[in-house]
Every structure is written in C-alpha cells, then in structure tokens.
Design a protein around this motif. Structure first.
Motif, PDB file in Angstrom:
ATOM      1  N   PRO A  99       0.878  -1.106   0.078  1.00 43.20           N
ATOM      2  CA  PRO A  99       0.057   0.005   0.064  1.00 43.20           C
ATOM      3  C   PRO A  99       0.821   1.177   0.125  1.00 43.20           C
ATOM      4  CG  PRO A  99      -0.673  -1.684   1.702  1.00 43.20           C
ATOM      5  CD  PRO A  99       0.484  -2.143   1.207  1.00 43.20           C
ATOM      6  N   THR A 100       0.570   2.132  -0.738  1.00 41.74           N
ATOM      7  CA  THR A 100       1.594   3.503  -1.085  1.00 41.74           C
ATOM      8  C   THR A 100       0.596   4.581  -1.082  1.00 41.74           C
ATOM      9  OG1 THR A 100       2.752   2.065  -2.197  1.00 41.74           O
ATOM     10  CG2 THR A 100       3.048   4.328  -2.856  1.00 41.74           C
ATOM     11  N   ASP A 101       0.924   5.690  -0.423  1.00 41.32           N
ATOM     12  CA  ASP A 101       0.271   6.965  -0.339  1.00 41.32           C
ATOM     13  C   ASP A 101       1.142   7.782  -0.794  1.00 41.32           C
ATOM     14  OD1 ASP A 101      -2.278   6.419   1.209  1.00 41.32           O
ATOM     15  OD2 ASP A 101      -0.764   5.927   2.756  1.00 41.32           O
ATOM     16  N   VAL A 102       0.744   8.705  -1.929  1.00 40.24           N
ATOM     17  CA  VAL A 102       1.306   9.585  -2.484  1.00 40.24           C
ATOM     18  C   VAL A 102       0.732  11.061  -2.493  1.00 40.24           C
ATOM     19  CG1 VAL A 102       2.349  10.482  -4.906  1.00 40.24           C
ATOM     20  CG2 VAL A 102       2.391   8.051  -4.392  1.00 40.24           C
ATOM     21  N   ALA A 103       1.341  12.047  -2.181  1.00 38.66           N
ATOM     22  CA  ALA A 103       0.967  13.565  -2.100  1.00 38.66           C
ATOM     23  C   ALA A 103       1.679  14.078  -3.233  1.00 38.66           C
ATOM     24  CB  ALA A 103       1.461  13.932  -0.657  1.00 38.66           C
ATOM     25  N   THR A 155      -3.223  15.128 -11.018  1.00 38.67           N
ATOM     26  CA  THR A 155      -3.551  15.116 -12.517  1.00 38.67           C
ATOM     27  C   THR A 155      -1.912  14.702 -13.081  1.00 38.67           C
ATOM     28  OG1 THR A 155      -2.894  17.574 -12.946  1.00 38.67           O
ATOM     29  CG2 THR A 155      -5.135  16.786 -12.739  1.00 38.67           C
ATOM     30  N   THR A 156      -0.859  14.522 -12.393  1.00 39.28           N
ATOM     31  CA  THR A 156       0.149  14.216 -12.568  1.00 39.28           C
ATOM     32  C   THR A 156       0.366  12.616 -13.310  1.00 39.28           C
ATOM     33  OG1 THR A 156       1.293  15.348 -10.727  1.00 39.28           O
ATOM     34  CG2 THR A 156       2.750  14.047 -12.130  1.00 39.28           C
ATOM     35  N   PRO A 157       1.008  12.626 -14.576  1.00 36.71           N
ATOM     36  CA  PRO A 157       0.884  11.408 -14.930  1.00 36.71           C
ATOM     37  C   PRO A 157       1.658  10.215 -14.144  1.00 36.71           C
ATOM     38  CG  PRO A 157       1.476  12.921 -16.683  1.00 36.71           C
ATOM     39  CD  PRO A 157       1.604  13.599 -15.303  1.00 36.71           C
ATOM     40  N   LEU A 158       1.085   9.079 -14.146  1.00 34.70           N
ATOM     41  CA  LEU A 158       1.616   7.810 -13.183  1.00 34.70           C
ATOM     42  C   LEU A 158       3.172   7.925 -13.535  1.00 34.70           C
ATOM     43  CD1 LEU A 158       1.284   5.345 -11.029  1.00 34.70           C
ATOM     44  CD2 LEU A 158       0.703   4.232 -13.046  1.00 34.70           C
ATOM     45  N   LEU A 159       3.486   7.965 -14.621  1.00 33.17           N
ATOM     46  CA  LEU A 159       4.907   7.997 -14.926  1.00 33.17           C
ATOM     47  C   LEU A 159       5.827   8.538 -14.087  1.00 33.17           C
ATOM     48  CD1 LEU A 159       7.467   7.109 -16.776  1.00 33.17           C
ATOM     49  CD2 LEU A 159       6.635   8.804 -18.417  1.00 33.17           C
ATOM     50  N   HIS A 181       8.593  10.653  -7.308  1.00 35.36           N
ATOM     51  CA  HIS A 181       7.900  10.674  -6.070  1.00 35.36           C
ATOM     52  C   HIS A 181       8.685   9.399  -5.469  1.00 35.36           C
ATOM     53  CE1 HIS A 181       5.324  14.144  -7.991  1.00 35.36           C
ATOM     54  NE2 HIS A 181       5.308  14.379  -6.476  1.00 35.36           N
ATOM     55  N   LEU A 182       8.262   8.335  -6.045  1.00 41.41           N
ATOM     56  CA  LEU A 182       8.557   7.004  -5.571  1.00 41.41           C
ATOM     57  C   LEU A 182      10.156   6.560  -6.114  1.00 41.41           C
ATOM     58  CD1 LEU A 182       5.058   5.859  -6.310  1.00 41.41           C
ATOM     59  CD2 LEU A 182       5.838   6.432  -3.945  1.00 41.41           C
ATOM     60  N   LYS A 183      10.652   7.232  -6.715  1.00 41.68           N
ATOM     61  CA  LYS A 183      12.148   6.836  -7.166  1.00 41.68           C
ATOM     62  C   LYS A 183      12.327   5.677  -7.748  1.00 41.68           C
ATOM     63  CE  LYS A 183      13.353  10.831  -5.020  1.00 41.68           C
ATOM     64  NZ  LYS A 183      13.257  12.041  -5.673  1.00 41.68           N
ATOM     65  N   LEU A 184      11.153   5.382  -8.520  1.00 39.70           N
ATOM     66  CA  LEU A 184      11.385   3.842  -9.298  1.00 39.70           C
ATOM     67  C   LEU A 184      11.854   4.275 -10.578  1.00 39.70           C
ATOM     68  CD1 LEU A 184       8.312   1.711  -7.712  1.00 39.70           C
ATOM     69  CD2 LEU A 184      10.794   1.563  -7.158  1.00 39.70           C
ATOM     70  N   THR A 185      13.018   4.499 -10.993  1.00 38.28           N
ATOM     71  CA  THR A 185      13.184   4.821 -12.329  1.00 38.28           C
ATOM     72  C   THR A 185      13.264   3.639 -13.624  1.00 38.28           C
ATOM     73  OG1 THR A 185      15.646   4.664 -11.792  1.00 38.28           O
ATOM     74  CG2 THR A 185      14.502   6.715 -11.311  1.00 38.28           C
ATOM     75  N   GLY A 186      12.903   2.660 -12.970  1.00 33.99           N
ATOM     76  CA  GLY A 186      13.246   1.419 -14.022  1.00 33.99           C
ATOM     77  C   GLY A 186      12.052   1.792 -15.183  1.00 33.99           C
ATOM     78  N   THR A 187      10.859   2.552 -14.728  1.00 33.50           N
ATOM     79  CA  THR A 187       9.772   2.879 -15.969  1.00 33.50           C
ATOM     80  C   THR A 187      10.310   4.305 -16.580  1.00 33.50           C
ATOM     81  OG1 THR A 187       8.101   1.801 -14.480  1.00 33.50           O
ATOM     82  CG2 THR A 187       7.350   3.481 -16.116  1.00 33.50           C
ATOM     83  N   LYS A 188      10.534   3.852 -17.931  1.00 32.38           N
ATOM     84  CA  LYS A 188      11.277   5.066 -18.874  1.00 32.38           C
ATOM     85  C   LYS A 188      10.048   5.987 -19.443  1.00 32.38           C
ATOM     86  CE  LYS A 188      15.285   3.036 -17.605  1.00 32.38           C
ATOM     87  NZ  LYS A 188      15.752   3.618 -16.221  1.00 32.38           N
ATOM     88  N   VAL A 238      14.250  29.914 -24.166  1.00 38.52           N
ATOM     89  CA  VAL A 238      14.297  30.132 -22.955  1.00 38.52           C
ATOM     90  C   VAL A 238      14.148  28.913 -22.178  1.00 38.52           C
ATOM     91  CG1 VAL A 238      12.518  31.370 -21.256  1.00 38.52           C
ATOM     92  CG2 VAL A 238      12.864  32.176 -23.740  1.00 38.52           C
ATOM     93  N   GLY A 239      14.904  28.989 -20.785  1.00 45.39           N
ATOM     94  CA  GLY A 239      14.721  27.917 -20.096  1.00 45.39           C
ATOM     95  C   GLY A 239      13.757  28.449 -18.693  1.00 45.39           C
ATOM     96  N   VAL A 240      13.081  27.160 -18.348  1.00 41.11           N
ATOM     97  CA  VAL A 240      12.414  27.293 -16.948  1.00 41.11           C
ATOM     98  C   VAL A 240      12.783  26.266 -16.159  1.00 41.11           C
ATOM     99  CG1 VAL A 240      10.336  28.086 -18.175  1.00 41.11           C
ATOM    100  CG2 VAL A 240      10.628  25.670 -17.868  1.00 41.11           C
ATOM    101  N   ILE A 241      12.994  26.590 -14.845  1.00 40.70           N
ATOM    102  CA  ILE A 241      13.101  25.410 -13.968  1.00 40.70           C
ATOM    103  C   ILE A 241      12.156  25.571 -12.791  1.00 40.70           C
ATOM    104  CG2 ILE A 241      14.995  25.175 -11.849  1.00 40.70           C
ATOM    105  CD1 ILE A 241      16.912  27.035 -13.244  1.00 40.70           C
ATOM    106  N   ALA A 242      11.677  24.159 -12.572  1.00 40.65           N
ATOM    107  CA  ALA A 242      10.600  23.958 -11.453  1.00 40.65           C
ATOM    108  C   ALA A 242      11.054  22.725 -10.544  1.00 40.65           C
ATOM    109  CB  ALA A 242       9.442  23.608 -12.376  1.00 40.65           C
ATOM    110  N   GLU A 243       9.987  22.446  -9.676  1.00 42.88           N
ATOM    111  CA  GLU A 243      10.274  21.329  -8.441  1.00 42.88           C
ATOM    112  C   GLU A 243       9.999  20.280  -9.310  1.00 42.88           C
ATOM    113  OE1 GLU A 243      11.472  21.944  -5.739  1.00 42.88           O
ATOM    114  OE2 GLU A 243      11.441  24.248  -5.454  1.00 42.88           O
ATOM    115  N   SER A 244       9.244  19.924 -10.387  1.00 37.98           N
ATOM    116  CA  SER A 244       8.897  18.779 -10.754  1.00 37.98           C
ATOM    117  C   SER A 244       8.964  18.908 -12.326  1.00 37.98           C
ATOM    118  CB  SER A 244       7.605  18.179 -10.267  1.00 37.98           C
ATOM    119  OG  SER A 244       6.778  18.915 -11.019  1.00 37.98           O
TER     120      SER A 244
END
Lengths: 152, 745
Positions: free
Chosen positions: A10-14, A18-22, A28-35, B280-286
């Motif tokens: 079970p995982t909670d993400v803040a 609307t952020t893509p799951l990718l 957020h979860l540091k799982l970089t195997g998904t490209k 133009v570059g942008v920098i953000a937290e994500s």
C-alpha cells in the motif's frame, strides 16, 4: 493524498492528482525502471501493469490509479527471476536497454493472457513498443523461450 | 540467470574513484603506462615512469587490484548498447590473466589524457565505431604489462626466479614448489620495479591461448537492464534536484526577443526562468510543473536566421542539380588514375543520381543532462558520448576552463551520434548556473528531440561510370553534395582534411578493382546543423555505390554477386564474405513472389556483405523485407555473439531507415515531432535475420556498431529491381510514392 498498491505494498502519494503516473513513479517514488520515451503512448517505454493489464503510464493520471494495483519492472518478480527476465538474460536481449522495462512488462501481460502465443500474436502484442537498437528479433526469441519454459 | 556475471560499479562507487583516490585504493600496485605515437599509426612504449613531451599520451588508472582479489578495470568508452563496457575490460583481463568472475567494470571519468582514444587524436569520445579499433592494442599492452609487474612482485616475495612462474586466472603459480599466490595477495606487497622493459607484440598472448577473446562472455550490463536497476542519464536524481526544460526557437539561429513569463511564475513549483541565446529555460520543482511553466511562456522570436529559407524539397532539388553539374567543383579526393579523361573515351557511360533525406536518431532516451554548479566548478551527469567536448562546450558556456567541468558518464539509452553533441549538457549547465548549489536536470521531450536534432546531412549524389567495350568498369566518378558535419563540430579536423568531411564522405574510396576513380565533395552551407548518425556517410554513399554496381551488372548482363567477387580480386577477405552471404541466401535459387538483392560495405574497418529478400505490394507501393542474410568479417572477433547482436541491430535500423525515416524542413521548421510522424520500424515489420561472423583473428578488430547498416538500403533496392524487372529506387527512403513512381518506369 492518493492511495494505491504499488508492487504489492500500500502506497500513499501526495502529489497533484493530474500528474501522470510515470512521473509519480519516477520522481515521487524513485522507481526509475519505468522510462519516459514519447509522452504520447507511441513507444511503450513507460509500460506498467494496472490491475494486471499493460498500460502506458504516461497517459494515466495519479487519480486514475487510486485503489488499484500497480506493478512496475521493479515489482515484476522477487529476484529478477520472472521467466521473461531469465529468458532476456539467456538471449542477451538488451543493447542500450532503455526500452526493455517496457518491453518486458508488455510481454508479461501478453503471457499472462496467452501463455503460448504464436509468433504473429507476439509481434501484434509487442508492436506498440519501440526498440531503436533493433533488438526485436531477440525479444521475440526471449518471449518464445519464456513461453516454452513455463508450465502450460 | 548468470549470477557470476561481473557486477558493474554503481555510479556512486564510480564517483568516489577519482583519479587520485584510485591510487590511494591501489594495494601496492601502480601501473604507469605511456603511449607515444601519432594519430594514425601509434607506437606504444611502456615505461615505469611517464615520459613528458607534447607527443606523449599517458594513462595510469586502468586497473585496481584489491587485496580480496577483486579487480576493477576501467572502461574508457560510453556504453550505449554496443557492449563496449564488456569487450574492452575483457581485453585487459585477457592479457593480465585476470579471473573475469572477479572483475568489475568502472566507467572512466572525463580525462582525455588518461582515457582518450589514440585513434581519435587522443580525444575521449565514443563514435565512428572507433573504440575497439582504438583501444584494443593499448589495452592488451596494459594488461600484459600489469601481469608482468605481478609476476616480478610475486617472484620477489616467493624468492624464486621470475622465469619459473606462470599464471592461471588471477593466480601466480610456482609449479616447482606448488606454491600459489592470488593477485590480491601479490597486490598487498607489490611494488613497481624501478624499470620495466617495453613490451612488444611477442609478449602478448597468441590467439590459441585466449581464455576470453572470441569466447562470448555474458555482457556485464545485461542483468541491470532486465530488472529496472540500470541507471541511465535520465534516471540521475541527486538530492535537491530541480527540473528544467528549454523552449527552443522554432528555427535554428533565432533567439527570444521578448519573454513574458508572468503566467509561468503563477504555476505551483515554478523556480526560475532563464533567458538563453537560443531559447528560454524554465526551472521547476518537478518535470510536470516544468512542462506547465514552459507551456505558459509567451515568447517573441527573432526573424533573422538564414535557416528560414531552408525547405527539404527545394534544397534537395538544388543539391541534385549541383551534383549533376560537373563544372561545380568541390574538394577532390580518393583519386586514382584519371577518371574524368577516361570517361570521355569510354565505350559506354552510365550515370545516376541518388538522394537521401535528413534522418533523426530518436534515441529512446531523449537527450538530457543534470548539472550542479558550485563555485567555479560544474559537475555534469549525462548520457554523453563525447566527454572531452562536453568539458570544452560546458566550460565555454560558463566562461570557465575545461578542468572545472567534471563529467559523470551514465548509461546511454541509445546514442547513434546524437549524444556526441553537447547541446543538452550546455542546457543543463546554463540552467544550473541560475540556481547555484542545486542540481538541475534538463530533459528534452520527444518533441524537443525530433524538432531540434542534429540530423544526418541531406545529400545528393551523382555517379558516372565509364565502361569498356566488354562492359568492364574503367572509370568511376562520385560526387556528393551535402552540408558538412566537421565544419561545425570540429573545425580543426575540417581544416586538416582540406575541406573533405570524413564522416560525410566516408565510403567512396572503393575497394573495387577500378583503374580510374575520383570522388568529389561539394559543401553547401545553408544554416541548418547536421550531425553524426549511425554509419553517417556510408548510410548513403554505399547506397549509391552498391545500387550503381547493380545497375551496371544489369546493363552488362552479369551476375551481381559474381561481378563483386571479380571486382574484389585484391581482397580475399572481402571475397569470402560476399561468397559466404551468397551461399547463406542460396543466391541462385529463384523465389516465387520475392527476389534477392546484394550489397557489400567495407566501412568502419569491417567487411560486411548482405542479401535482402523482398516482396512488393505494387498497388500500395509498399516493400516488405522478408529476410536479410549477413556475413561479417570484423577482423578479430572479441565477442562474436555481440557482433551478431550488433549486426541484427544495424540491419533493423537499416530497414527502418530505408523504408520510413525522414525529417522534413519547411521554411526552417522541422515538420515532424514524435513517433506518429517520425516513423520507425516496429516488431510486426521486421525481417528474419541470419548473421554469420567470419572472423580473422590474426587481424586487428574492425568497428561493428555501424557496419551492419550501410548494405541494407542498397540490398533492398537491388532486390526490388530484381523483382520488378528493373525498377530502380534511387531516393532514400523508399516511400510508397517513390516505389510506385519507380514501378511505372
């Protein structure tokens, strides 16, 4: 806060829902195997399983996976010993390797639905996944090997 | 699962192995090796102390032996799927007689002095299929010299004559007494002798004694590439990471005139906007916030660039006209005899024009880099092919010196020449400069990548061949019109070549027995950058050459295989691959509904012959490549199975390139943007491929990363001609319109 089951936990993400799951997986979860490959579901590099189905994680929002089971390459098997992963090593499939997480996840969903696919069925199922190094021949062979070596 | 495969060092571990710390970690052994020689024919001298002088090139940080017998071997080149991280360290291990199961591989830092490629002028860059060719011999010598030091040290501690000692993998053996010392044990007390005699070829293992070379060991990077643990450039995440994107001017050479970032600033996660000359570059937290910030920018671009007049269709027409106009002189090279005069007196003259469009790399991992600026130092993490140029370009952009730029070379998710550029590293450095102390990762979206590539040059070629009365080839004139890569990428090399651009024109110095040969390069500069691509020049020059040979064979009623074998009379190895591939394909057997075509390439120091079998859908103008047979003589085959893999990849890439790939400019703007309109080959479209490695172990290694691509296009075109009764495809790629047009002739 969005809650879902990630690789069996079970995982909670803040994060903005609307952020893509990718990007949730990677940042957020540091799982970089998904490209990231194309951002438009054209290449398959970001393929994960949602409730067992192969899905392009660049096209799924965080809110869409609430309550669901998400599996990434990191959670496909306990010790990188899924029959496909073993076959991938035996056939020495990867070259640059970047697309291979997506390829393996796509193939795993195929074999779950169809344990002994024909060559054509493999090519059909895998044609949404691009490999620019041209390892398609070995991917095909590895899937056939994994199918052969799995109990029918 | 092959549990014993040598593990790779994690990036964190590699990072602590800076050069100085390397020596600290060495348990008693310091190997100093120097190379003295010129670019073309290096002579290697090894000595205990590094000599000085401008012509010397010395390395001393290749091998670390731990007292627990683990051996770390440095790989100088970037791993982008070609297997170099296995094959070069393996060569070192072979000569030092190391136990490969106890070897780990470390990625070299950016340090041309230690790790530059002697075949590329000492520059540290992975490209031109030059890594194995450049490093093979020096690394063998380094391995052998290390073994010698180990033997001398062991002799001292065992108090026996060194002549009585032999080695087994990672163990020194004194047969007389039955005593054994592992390399790790020797390393504890080892000392570098006061002087060491230089090694010669005779000190290297003869092929019969090889344990690893030619034996197909599993690649060291495979395991991490099936479980998601491999760290590519885009996967780098130092603490405190910020994310950047750059909005580039839609036309090359333009820049921002007015920038309104007020909407961007309102987006949660916004950090900064950075105005650049080219965008133009942008920098953000994500990443996701950075995308939104970039989309919210309002930018007015300048309208001055020369590239605004650049449209592929009209440029290609211009180039074709220039190619055909023999009065438009360029730089002439590859000359033997007098082709021009001979052509005038030939019994028969055959001419043809060939064209090829810009093609794009579309590496699955788009360009990206992470940079951290601290004081006057900048650290880069990137999927970089060109460490030396990355240092130079970053230093230039930040107005500092290259020694202030450290480069961590990450795994590359595809390179193909694109990541030999420095633009993505410069992006990261310039954005990171705006937030000192915070690492910034700049990612290119796929759209950025496709629209702002360094495409293979668009080229027009004209070939004029003079035949005698019996149909023998007397003269061959080959003209190429294209923009130059080196004039931009490496002006000194461009000048040194007298204006002949090596990568652009490679492949025209024919291996065939033709008495009069001339090649000419006309450079056209129209404001659009061009760059390296897999096989660069030979991707189109061999298309022209091998298609023209096929046209001559047809015109003189000769068999294309037989004709090539006759023309290759001075090169038995070339003849062998041609006859091998003909045998593999059962060349003489006629097929129903399909036909065969052959092509040969000697590019990158490898001899590669291929036969393609194709079928045609005449109504739709589509070609189906059913099978490709390939015979490759790479010289010594260090990892034969990996050579097969590289041929398979080159062939798939070649089919993709021949059937689909093209980037179009319209008034300076690239029209394609992602994989829906930059089409590449998918699994449902692949041919069956059969590869045979015809090794020649007594010869130096050829390059294999690119050698598989050049024959593909002409083999397909020649097969189409055979199937259609002579329809000639002279324009790459073979789009349905072009195929239909050719079939009507």
């Amino acid at each position: 806060m969005t809650r879902f089951v990630l690789n069996g936990r079970p995982t909670d993400v803040a994060a903005d829902e609307t952020t893509p799951l990718l990007w949730v997986l990677r940042e957020h979860l540091k799982l970089t195997g998904t490209k990231f490959g194309c951002g438009m579901a054209l290449c398959g590099a970001c393929t994960v399983h949602i409730d067992g189905e192969a899905v392009r994680s660049c096209q799924v929002h965080l809110q869409d996976v609430a309550g669901k089971q998400v599996t990434t390459i990191e959670g496909l098997s306990a010790n990188a010993d899924h029959p496909l992963q073993r076959a991938w090593v035996t056939e020495q499939v990867p070259q640059c390797g970047y697309c291979q997480s997506g390829q393996i996840m796509q193939a795993a969903a195929l074999l779950r639905a169809k344990p002994h696919p024909s060559r054509e069925e493999i090519a059909d199922a895998m044609s949404g996944n691009i490999c620019r190094c041209g390892t398609y021949l070995r991917i095909l062979r590895a899937i056939e090997r994994a199918a052969r070596e799995s109990p029918s | 699962m092959i549990a014993e495969a040598p593990r790779e060092l994690s990036q964190a571990e590699v990072r602590v192995l800076s050069r100085r710390e390397f020596f600290v970690r060495i348990a008693g052994i310091g190997i100093s090796v120097s190379f003295i020689g010129d670019d073309l024919a290096p002579r290697y001298a090894l000595a205990a102390t590094a000599p000085s002088g401008p012509a010397s090139w010395h390395a001393n940080a290749w091998i670390t032996i731990d007292s627990d017998d683990m051996i770390t071997i440095v790989s100088p080149a970037s791993e982008m799927g070609q297997g170099i991280k296995t094959s070069l360290p393996l060569v070192v291990a072979e000569e030092m007689d190391a136990d490969w199961q106890k070897v780990r591989v470390a990625q070299a830092p950016a340090d041309a002095k230690s790790y530059g490629n002697p075949n590329l002028g000492g520059v540290q860059i992975t490209g031109g299929s030059a890594s194995t060719r450049g490093y093979y011999q020096p690394l063998r010598l380094i391995g052998a010299q290390t073994r010698r030091v180990i033997l001398l040290s062991a002799a001292k501690s065992m108090a026996v004559p060194v002549e009585e000692l032999t080695t087994e993998p990672s163990v020194v053996v004194h047969a007389k007494s039955g005593r054994r010392l592992t390399y790790g044990q020797v390393a504890r007390t080892a000392e570098l002798p006061a002087s060491l005699a230089p090694l010669t070829q005779a000190d290297l293992k003869p092929p019969a004694q090889w344990r690893y070379i030619g034996k197909d060991l599993p690649r060291v990077d495979i395991a991490s590439k099936v479980d998601g643990s491999a760290i590519f450039g885009l996967d780098v995440q130092p603490p405190g990471l910020l994310h950047g994107l750059v909005l580039r001017a839609p036309v090359q050479g333009e820049g921002p005139e007015n920038v309104d970032d007020s909407n961007s600033k309102a987006i949660p996660g916004f950090v900064a906007t950075v105005r650049l000359n080219y965008g133009v570059g942008v920098i953000a937290e994500s990443v996701w916030a950075a995308r939104a910030c970039r989309e919210a920018l309002q930018v007015q671009w300048s309208q001055k660039a020369r590239a605004r007049t650049y449209s592929s269709t009209s440029v290609l027409e211009d180039y074709q006209a220039i190619a055909r106009d023999l009065a438009r002189r360029g730089v002439t090279f590859a000359t033997r005899g007098d082709a021009q005069t001979t052509a005038k007196s030939a019994a028969r003259v055959i001419t043809a024009s060939y064209t090829s469009e810009h093609v794009h790399h579309a590496t699955m991992e788009p360009p990206n880099a992470t940079a951290l600026v601290s004081g006057d130092h900048v650290e880069i993490w990137a999927p970089a092919q060109a460490q030396t140029f990355t240092q130079l370009a970053t230093a230039h952009a930040l107005q500092t010196t290259p020694d202030k730029v450290s480069v961590n070379t990450m795994l590359l998710g595809g390179g193909f020449g694109r990541k030999g550029e420095t633009d993505f590293c410069v992006d990261a450095a310039l954005l990171a400069k705006a937030v000192p102390g915070r690492p910034v990762k700049v990612m290119w979206t796929r759209e950025d990548d496709v629209r702002h590539g360094k495409y293979r040059p668009l080229a027009a070629q004209f070939v004029q061949v003079g035949l005698d009365r019996d149909g023998r080839i007397l003269s061959w004139q080959h003209r190429i019109v294209a923009e130059s890569i080196f004039a931009r990428f490496s002006p000194p090399q461009f000048e040194k070549s007298g204006g002949r651009d090596g990568p652009v024109t490679e492949g025209v110095d024919l291996p065939y027995d033709i008495p009069h040969l001339s090649a000419e390069y006309v450079r056209e500069a129209r404001g659009v950058d061009v760059g390296f691509w897999r096989a660069v020049g030979p991707g189109y020059t061999k298309f022209a050459v091998e298609c023209m040979l096929d046209e001559i064979a047809a015109a003189t009623h000769r068999d294309p295989v037989q004709m090539r074998i006759e023309l290759l009379k001075g090169d038995p190895r070339a003849r062998r691959v041609v006859s091998t591939v003909a045998q593999m394909a059962d060349w003489q057997r006629k097929r129903q509904g399909s036909a065969l075509g052959i092509a040969y390439s000697d590019a990158f120091g490898a001899r590669c012959a291929q036969v393609a079998e194709v079928s045609l859908d005449r109504q739709n103008g589509t070609i189906r490549v059913l099978r490709v047979w390939c015979a490759i003589d790479p010289g010594v085959a260090i990892q034969p199975a990996n050579i097969v893999a590289q041929m398979e990849g080159g062939i798939i890439h070649g089919v993709s390139h021949s059937l689909f790939e093209q980037v179009h400019f319209a008034q300076g703007e690239v029209q394609e943007s992602n994989f829906h309109d930059y089409r590449v080959l998918r699994m449902s479209e692949i041919p069956e491929v059969e590869v045979k490695v015809v090794a020649a172990p007594e010869n130096p290694p050829g390059g294999i990363g690119e050698a598989g691509l050049p024959p593909v296009g002409p083999a397909i075109a020649n097969a189409v001609a055979a199937l259609s009764g002579g329809a000639r495809l002279r324009q790459l790629p073979f789009t349905p319109d072009r195929v239909k047009a050719a079939l009507k002739l």
